[in-house]
Every structure is written in structure tokens, then in C-alpha cells.
Design an enzyme around this catalytic site. Structure first.
Site, mmCIF file in Angstrom:
data_model
loop_
_atom_site.group_PDB
_atom_site.id
_atom_site.type_symbol
_atom_site.label_atom_id
_atom_site.label_comp_id
_atom_site.label_asym_id
_atom_site.label_seq_id
_atom_site.Cartn_x
_atom_site.Cartn_y
_atom_site.Cartn_z
ATOM 1 N N HIS A 78 0.818 -1.212 0.000
ATOM 2 C CA HIS A 78 0.000 0.000 0.000
ATOM 3 C C HIS A 78 0.855 1.268 0.000
ATOM 4 C CE1 HIS A 78 0.676 -0.406 4.446
ATOM 5 N NE2 HIS A 78 0.768 0.913 4.345
ATOM 6 N N ASP A 89 -0.407 -7.441 0.782
ATOM 7 C CA ASP A 89 0.154 -6.118 1.074
ATOM 8 C C ASP A 89 1.680 -6.173 1.035
ATOM 9 O OD1 ASP A 89 0.453 -3.497 1.671
ATOM 10 O OD2 ASP A 89 -0.444 -3.571 3.674
ATOM 11 N N GLY A 115 3.888 5.872 9.136
ATOM 12 C CA GLY A 115 5.291 5.930 8.749
ATOM 13 C C GLY A 115 6.007 4.621 8.997
ATOM 14 N N SER A 151 4.778 1.736 8.142
ATOM 15 C CA SER A 151 4.378 0.788 7.106
ATOM 16 C C SER A 151 5.574 0.193 6.385
ATOM 17 C CB SER A 151 3.499 1.479 6.066
ATOM 18 O OG SER A 151 2.160 1.475 6.463
ATOM 19 N N SER A 163 1.773 -3.941 7.877
ATOM 20 C CA SER A 163 0.673 -3.586 6.985
ATOM 21 C C SER A 163 -0.126 -2.412 7.551
ATOM 22 C CB SER A 163 -0.243 -4.794 6.758
ATOM 23 O OG SER A 163 -1.379 -4.434 6.000
#
Length: 447
Positions: A206, A236, A317, A319, A334
Site C-alpha cells: 500500500h 500487502d 510511517g 508501514s 501492513s
């Protein structure tokens, strides 16, 4: 008085020499007995063995007779079973059997029914092996009517579906591991991987679509690479190819803050109850436990399935940041709810699935696909595979570790030799003193 002082000095010297002999002998014995492990083998732990045993039992006994497995607080395998015959088989294998009402087949059928219902953004569900339930959560964005409709679906499934409201919002953590930035936002680098020709960063899908350009600083002066493949929603994960094709030095480390990194030696799958660590560019290094597997999250951007659910906190941040345990790579961040002040729930994309789909492997790992269920017992703090160490060297060794290091054969032998010399010297001094005393006594009596 002078003779008394000499006797005391000789006794202290002899005691020190004997102590030196014991310490030196221990160093040599430990060093010789501790042969260097095969560098190609991943580190092994009790928890990993326990989880592997649980996974083998579940696979052999089948999903109609079992309902998942986990690692208890003592690191022993526990298997949920639906009948006494299966429980006896589990106990004979050395694991703990926990009787439950619903099999894994029933639990998975329930999640399939939930997945077939109209999608509600802000909801998530996962299999809770220990309570033998499917837990459905709804964040604050879910309206009363949507929640009521989903509750009706759960009631139609049966009493083993538990409905829970949660604070915060289930979001992808777009805005540690090192930060990477693009026009899509800020994420965290996950793990360095390779296809044998080029090197890549494996991060969250993402974070940005294929073609996204990533930079390594806020000014955009250093281009890191470009997203060349990925999957989101559904999965993801994504692949960022390095601009120069190579990851560079330290590619097998993930950053954990203060200039330190954790060396990654392989990949694996987590176990429920396992302690794990996560690193991200916003909140740094955090730890917690795996609470459920095969989780589904309905983000506003789309639904992602097959995730790892944990109680590790994360913030925007983080991720794409890495999740690991004792040097074994488990997944990339995720999304989730909450923050690192109040706590929350964080979901991770499993790493083996992503790597298989992308056709890549970890850089620098000794062997892929480590046994499932590695469990860290303490935050990384030693320079070993899976432990925290500065990129330029080793620190944090205790005195005991230094004394028993297998590299200390030489120093151990020196200590033994020095102690022997001291013992011989004290014996010679004592003998010489006795000889002179006898000589004086003999001369006096002769005269």
C-alpha cells in the site's frame, strides 16, 4: 613480624595462582567444547522447536480433529483438539492437548461466511486459537447500522464468533527501519532481497503503486529506487528495485535505532503466543506477541487477507517495516489501530508468501525457510544472528561471555601457564627459605 608478612604474601600468591589455573582451565575447556556452529544453519530455540512440533501435529491429525496450535508461556507446544482420541495422540507426541468444541474447518468456514457478506470498511477478523473463536472487530468509523448487520451475520454462524468494538481506526500505516519517501508518502524499508541479479527492498504494497520513485532523505537528493512489483489489496507487499541494482554493505541488517542493526539469517512463520519485534521509521523498535493468524482487515483502500495479528504498537510511517524474532524474518508492517502511547493492534504481511510470489530470497541469509515459531526471550542486545549490534563491531558482551568465548583458547592457555609459573615460584621461594633456615640452624648447633 617480617616473616609473618612474607608468609601472608606467599599464601595470597598461591591462592591467586590456583584461581588462575581454574579460570584458565575453564576458558580452554569451554572454548574447545564449543565448536563453531554451522553458519548455514539458522539459530534454534526451544520455542521454534515447540511450534514446529505443534505444526507437524496439526498437519498430521487434520483440520477436522484440531483447531490450531500455539506456544505457551513456558515455550511448550499446545494443540487444540476436538476429541479424546486426538488428545491422546497429542500427549504421546509430548505436546499439551486442549479440548475445544469447534474444529479448524468450522473456524475457517465462519471466516468464509464473513468474507462473503457485504464489505464493511473499518472491520477485521481473525482466528483466536486459544479461545476457539473467530473474533470480529469494528473500529470507530463503522456505523451502527453496518455493525448491526455484521452482528446478524455472526449470529447466523454460531456462538463461536465474538464481536468486539475497538478504539481508533484500522488504517494502513503510510505516514526504525530506515525511512523511504515518495509522492505517495513516507514508509519504512523492510527486508533486503535479491532475485540473483538485482537487489530490492521488500516493503508494504500500500506504500505506493508500481512506478513509484523512492528517496532516502527529506530533500529528495538521494534516490533509493523504484517500485517494480507488488500486490495490494488482497495482499500487502511490494518490491522496490535499488537505483544502482545493489543493496550495498550491511544488506542483511535491519535498523533498530541508535546506529544498531539486527542481523537477519532466514525466514519463517510465526506462532500464536510468540514474542516478536518490529522496527519502523516513526516509532522505532517495539515488541509484543502474536495474537492470531490468518487475519482479514477491511481497510478503506481495500481488503487484505492472511495477515499476522499482534499486540505490537505501530504508527503512521512504520508501514513496510520489518517484523522478526531472533534473526528470523517474519513479515512486513501492513496496518492497524492505536498508537505507541496507548497501545493497539498491528497486522503484518507474512514474508514467505510475499517472497514466493515475487520470486526473491533474502540477501545474506544462511538458509531460507527456517522452522516456524522462533521466539525471542529478550530485546536484541548481543552481537549474534538476530541480536542487536553496531554495524561496525561488537559491544555489550558480559565478562562471563568474554571468558567463555571459544576464541579464548590462547588467553586461557596463557593464564594457565602464568599460574603454573607463580605456583612453582612460590614453592621455590619457600624451599629456598627453608634451606637457608636449616643452614643457619645447623651451623649454630655445629658450632
Amino acid at each position: 613480624m617480617r616473616h609473618a608478612r612474607r608468609r601472608i604474601v606467599r599464601r595470597v600468591t598461591r591462592l591467586a595462582a590456583v584461581g588462575g589455573l581454574l579460570v584458565g582451565s575453564a576458558m580452554v575447556t569451554r572454548a574447545v567444547a564449543s565448536e563453531p556452529p554451522d553458519s548455514s544453519a539458522p539459530p534454534r530455540t526451544l520455542a521454534r522447536t515447540a511450534s514446529g512440533a505443534g505444526a507437524d501435529l496439526v498437519s498430521r491429525l487434520g483440520t477436522d480433529r484440531t483447531a490450531g496450535h500455539w506456544v505457551d508461556s513456558d515455550g511448550r507446544p499446545v494443540v487444540a483438539v476436538t476429541d479424546e482420541r486426538t488428545a491422546e495422540a497429542v500427549r504421546r507426541a509430548g505436546a499439551t492437548a486442549k479440548p475445544v468444541r469447534h474444529s479448524m474447518s468450522e473456524l475457517r468456514s465462519a471466516t468464509a461466511t464473513l468474507r462473503a457478506a457485504p464489505r464493511v470498511s473499518g472491520t477485521a477478523w481473525a482466528l483466536d486459537y486459544r479461545s476457539n473463536e473467530v473474533v470480529v472487530r469494528g473500529d470507530r468509523t463503522v456505523s451502527g447500522s453496518d455493525w448491526s448487520r455484521l452482528t446478524g451475520v455472526a449470529q447466523g454462524i454460531g456462538g463461536f464468533v465474538r464481536m468486539e468494538r475497538t478504539e481508533g481506526t484500522f488504517t494502513t500505516r503510510l505516514n526504525g527501519a530506515e525511512p523511504i519517501l515518495s509522492t505517495a508518502g513516507r514508509c519504512s524499508a523492510g527486508f533486503n532481497v535479491t532475485d540473483g541479479t538485482s537487489d530490492f527492498i521488500l516493503t508494504a504494497g500500500h506504500c505506493g503503486p508500481t512506478g513509484s520513485v523512492w528517496f532516502g532523505d527529506g530533500r529528495g537528493d538521494r534516490q533509493v529506487g523504484r517500485t517494480v512489483a507488488g500486490s495490494f489489496p488482497g495482499d500487502d507487499f511490494s518490491l522496490v528495485e535499488y537505483a544502482n541494482g545493489k543493496a550495498g554493505d550491511g544488506a542483511d541488517l535491519v535498523a533498530v535505532g541508535d546506529g544498531k542493526g539486527v542481523r537477519i539469517t532466514g525466514t519463517g512463520e510465526p506462532a500464536v503466543g510468540q514474542r516478536v519485534f518490529r522496527s519502523g521509521s516513526t516509532s522505532g523498535l517495539r515488541d509484543g506477541r502474536v495474537t492470531a493468524l490468518d487475519a482479514t482487515v477491511n481497510y478503506p483502500e481495500g481488503t487484505v487477507t492472511g495477515l499476522i495479528e499482534t499486540d505490537v504498537c505501530a504508527e503512521p510511517g512504520d508501514s513496510g517495516g520489518p517484523m522478526f524474532s531472533e534473526g528470523i524474518a517474519l513479515g512486513v508492517t501492513s496496518g492497524g489501530s492505536g498508537d505507541c502511547d496507548k497501545g493497539g493492534t498491528t497486522f503484518f504481511q507474512p514474508l514467505p508468501e510475499a517472497m514466493e510470489s515475487l520470486g526473491v530470497r533474502l540477501i545474506g541469509s544462511g538458509r531460507q525457510d527456517a522452522a516456524a515459531g522462533t521466539s525471542a526471550t529478550a530485546p536484541p542486545g548481543a552481537a549474534a544472528p538476530g541480536a542487536s549490534a553496531p554495524a561496525t563491531g561488537v559491544e555489550g558482551s558480559t565478562l562471563l561471555a568474554r571468558l567463555t568465548d571459544r576464541r579464548n583458547v590462547g588467553p586461557g592457555l596463557l593464564i594457565v601457564a602464568g599460574s603454573l609459573v607463580a605456583l612453582v615460584a612460590t614453592r621455590w621461594i619457600r624451599a629456598e627459605a627453608d634451606r637457608k633456615a636449616y643452614q643457619r640452624h645447623y651451623s649454630a648447633t655445629w658450632g
